[in-house]
Structures are given as structure tokens and as C-alpha cells.
Design an enzyme around this catalytic site. Structure first.
Site, PDB file in Angstrom:
ATOM      1  N   ASP A 136      -0.984  -3.744  12.632  1.00  0.00           N
ATOM      2  CA  ASP A 136      -0.482  -4.209  11.346  1.00  0.00           C
ATOM      3  C   ASP A 136      -0.248  -5.723  11.425  1.00  0.00           C
ATOM      4  OD1 ASP A 136       1.577  -5.004   9.320  1.00  0.00           O
ATOM      5  OD2 ASP A 136       1.441  -2.877   8.777  1.00  0.00           O
ATOM      6  N   ASP A 157       3.316  -6.980  10.426  1.00  0.00           N
ATOM      7  CA  ASP A 157       4.330  -6.698  11.453  1.00  0.00           C
ATOM      8  C   ASP A 157       4.190  -7.642  12.649  1.00  0.00           C
ATOM      9  OD1 ASP A 157       5.586  -4.687  10.088  1.00  0.00           O
ATOM     10  OD2 ASP A 157       4.515  -3.056  11.078  1.00  0.00           O
ATOM     11  N   THR A 169      -0.961   7.543  -1.142  1.00  0.00           N
ATOM     12  CA  THR A 169      -2.273   7.426  -1.787  1.00  0.00           C
ATOM     13  C   THR A 169      -3.158   6.353  -1.166  1.00  0.00           C
ATOM     14  OG1 THR A 169      -1.509   5.767  -3.370  1.00  0.00           O
ATOM     15  CG2 THR A 169      -1.193   8.075  -3.974  1.00  0.00           C
ATOM     16  N   ARG A 184       0.833  -1.190   0.000  1.00  0.00           N
ATOM     17  CA  ARG A 184       0.000   0.000   0.000  1.00  0.00           C
ATOM     18  C   ARG A 184       0.872   1.247   0.000  1.00  0.00           C
ATOM     19  NH1 ARG A 184      -4.718   0.691   4.424  1.00  0.00           N
ATOM     20  NH2 ARG A 184      -2.959   0.470   5.820  1.00  0.00           N
TER      21      ARG A 184
END
Length: 210
Positions: free
Chosen positions: A201, A204, A109, A105
Site C-alpha cells: 500500500d 501506508d 466493492t 476505495r
């Protein structure tokens, strides 16, 4: 008209998701929980596999029983967090093939950028289940399924652990014929595109890179 998302409410799944959400859950336990939830979800996502009757000789007599008929499966994790779900689903369907789609990602944006796509050579003959722990904006899922469709695949499902309403809508709008399976539908996305309350996340936490 879009297929209605299948949101799982099984007590075992909900219990494990509570542990996944806990910020104190370490990477080893987190990885194990992701695999366990994926396996439990896969049980439901494969409920419609067709069966055929066969005769089996047991130690006692001949039995008429059923085996999976015809439809071959492929699992396609979206890298990198989707890898955490692979062991769980393969525990249930060890004969399935595994493809990989790499998307990240863009932090500016929030749009997905493709960097890798490797699918089984006979993927168009298989039912494909795309797997990724989080359905946030929906961009990666939409793009991954578009890539798979471009290879001639007709039967596609999508399986995630936690979804945001925004991602669910984006995926349903883009691919209304794809059945979506998720274990929890959360409240919203925050300004950074993270699911709230979510679990942080997933990549992670799976790989210990936070």
C-alpha cells in the site's frame, strides 16, 4: 483508438523502483524515492511542452534561445498517496498549480468513493497531469479524470509509478485520449485488488501508517 501507454525503462527509474518494492525500505527512504521517481518521470511527461524563441543577453553576447511557450501546467494528486509525488514534480515545474482529488476505495466493492475535489480556478486553461503512485483497478484514475473533464479541461495526462494490466485497460478504455505514463507494468491484481508483485500500500508506506 487509445493512445499507447508510455512505459519508462530508464535505468535510474528502474533502480529506484527496485528499492521501492523492497519491504525493508522504511518510510523516510520510501518517500524520498517516490519523489525522485516522480521527478524523473515528469521529465518525460513534459517532453512535448511547446517552446518559443527569445533573445537573452549573456555576459558575452546576445543569444537566441528557447523558453516554454504558453501552456501552463497543473498537477492533481489523487489523495492520499498521490501527495507523495508532488514535491518531485514541483522541483521540475515550480510554477505549476496543484489541485487535489480525494477518493478512497470501498473495501467491499473496490469502487472509488469521492470525498474531496479542489482544483485551480483556471484549470480549464491548463494542461493537467494527474498523479498517483499505483494504477490498480483503475477506478480512482477514471473517476478523477472524469471530474477534471467536467471542469472543462481538454488536455489531461496520467502518471503513475506502477500499473496493473487491468487498471491500464480500464483507464485506456474510459479515456482513450489521455496519455498514460508509468514506470513499471506488473503482472496482475490479486483477489484483494492489490498489484502483484507491486510494492504494498503506497499510502501506508509513504506516511508510515501500515
Amino acid at each position: 483508438m487509445s493512445l499507447k501507454p508510455f512505459i519508462m525503462d530508464h535505468p535510474l527509474i528502474q533502480h529506484k523502483i527496485s528499492l521501492l518494492r523492497d519491504k525493508n525500505t522504511g518510510s523516510k527512504e520510501f518517500r524520498e524515492l517516490v519523489a525522485e521517481v516522480a521527478m524523473l518521470m515528469c521529465y518525460e511527461a513534459t517532453r512535448d511542452l511547446p517552446l518559443k524563441e527569445v533573445e537573452i543577453e549573456t555576459p558575452v553576447a546576445v543569444a537566441k534561445t528557447k523558453v516554454i511557450s504558453g501552456r501552463k501546467l497543473a498537477f492533481v494528486p489523487i489523495l492520499r498517496a498521490g501527495i507523495g509525488m508532488v514535491d518531485g514534480v514541483l522541483n521540475l515545474v515550480p510554477a505549476a498549480k496543484v489541485g487535489h482529488i480525494g477518493l478512497y476505495r470501498d473495501p467491499e466493492t473496490l469502487k472509488p468513493v469521492e470525498y474531496y475535489c479542489k482544483l485551480p480556478v483556471d484549470v480549464q486553461e491548463r494542461e493537467v497531469i494527474v498523479i498517483d503512485p499505483m494504477l490498480a483497478t483503475g477506478g480512482s484514475a477514471v473517476d478523477a479524470i472524469s471530474l477534471i473533464r467536467a471542469k472543462g479541461v481538454k488536455n489531461i495526462k496520467y502518471m503513475c509509478i506502477i500499473a496493473a494490466p487491468e487498471g491500464l485497460k480500464a483507464l485506456s478504455d474510459a479515456h482513450p485520449d489521455v496519455q498514460i505514463y508509468c514506470a513499471a507494468l506488473d503482472e496482475k491484481l490479486n483477489e484483494h485488488g492489490y498489484i502483484v508483485p507491486g510494492l504494498g500500500d503506497a499510502g501506508d508506506r509513504i506516511f508510515g501508517t501500515k
